[in-house]
Scaffold this active site. Structure first.
Site, PDB file in Angstrom:
ATOM      1  CB  SER A   1      -0.970   0.002   1.185  1.00 36.52           C
ATOM      2  OG  SER A   1      -2.067  -0.846   0.912  1.00 36.52           O
TER       3      SER A   1
ATOM      4  N   GLY B   1       2.679  -0.200   4.404  1.00 43.20           N
ATOM      5  CA  GLY B   1       2.387  -1.177   3.365  1.00 43.20           C
ATOM      6  C   GLY B   1       2.554  -2.574   3.927  1.00 43.20           C
TER       7      GLY B   1
ATOM      8  CE  LYS C   1      -1.508   3.784   2.741  1.00 45.99           C
ATOM      9  NZ  LYS C   1      -1.365   2.678   3.722  1.00 45.99           N
TER      10      LYS C   1
END
Length: 256
Positions: free
Chosen positions: A42, A192, A190
């Site tokens: 992600s 992932g 972010k």
């Protein structure tokens, strides 16, 4: 060193931690196999946001609003089973929203733009023989990127050097989640998470990859970071959660 005390030390390996000065690209800290490529999982959403805003498919933090439909992936439960905006997509890491963006833009546009911004191998083909690139190329499949490539393209983004509009950069930055790191750093990042496939295409949940990438600001300084870990046995918490928690804890020491 810091790594001896990390929460993921038992049963997990830190593949790489790398921190760059965002303005000069000078390496402030580097440890591990930072040129080793892995699935972006992600973290790909940051690059996809840049491409989506630049193409005009994504309008701003609140539009387009896309409705959840039966048949969409809903691995995260109720947070994914509802109408989703770009801001909500990034916050809850909604995979089906990524898939809808990818299908709207198409493989040729996405692959070409990934090449331009230097996002890993830019391979959007997906699993060989399955024609599923727009659904999962970035999830333990064809698309791969190294931690070094992550911080290089992010530092270029922050300097407005990527071949996308300044508005696309600003809108992307506006939807990336903000956290507070130790030492007074404001961290934009972010996570992932992805599990490699076994021979029978089931997920190998004992070998999960966990990323945390982004940038941080403090007292006029701006740094870019990436941490990638991989589990060596199944854990109670996800590797992405542990990568983020440990980076937020360690960042101040890594920038000195």
């Amino acid at each position: 060193m810091i790594f001896a005390a990390l929460p993921q030390a038992a049963g997990a390996k830190t593949i790489c931690t790398i921190v760059l000065d965002a303005g000069s690209s000078d390496v402030l800290h580097e440890k591990g196999e930072c040129d080793r490529r892995a699935t972006p999982a992600s973290t790909f959403k940051v690059a996809l946001a840049l491409i989506g805003f630049d193409a005009g498919y994504l309008k701003d933090a609140q539009s387009p609003v896309l409705p959840f439909k039966e048949g969409y992936v809903d691995w995260a439960g109720k947070e994914w089973r509802q109408d989703t905006t770009p801001a909500r997509w990034m916050r809850y890491s909604v995979v089906w929203y990524s898939q809808q963006i990818a299908k709207a833009l198409g493989a040729q546009r996405i692959s070409g733009d990934l090449q331009k911004i230097g996002f890993g191998n830019a391979d959007i083909s997906g699993d060989k023989g399955y024609n599923n690139g727009l659904e999962r190329a970035w999830i333990a499949s064809s698309l791969e990127i190294s931690p070094r490539e992550q911080v290089v393209y992010l530092s270029r983004m922050l300097r407005y050097e990527l071949p996308v509009s300044a508005e696309a950069v600003d809108l992307t930055k506006s939807i990336v989640q903000i956290d507070q790191g130790q030492g007074g750093w404001t961290v934009h990042g972010k996570t992932g998470l992805a599990f490699p496939r076994n021979a029978d295409r089931s997920f190998n949940r004992s070998r999960g990859f966990g990323w945390y990438v982004g940038w941080a600001e403090k007292g006029g300084r701006q740094v870019v970071f990436a941490r990638l870990i991989q589990d060596e046995k199944r854990q109670k918490t996800t590797p992405s959660t542990r990568a983020k928690a440990s980076l937020l804890k360690d960042l101040d020491g890594l920038t000195r």
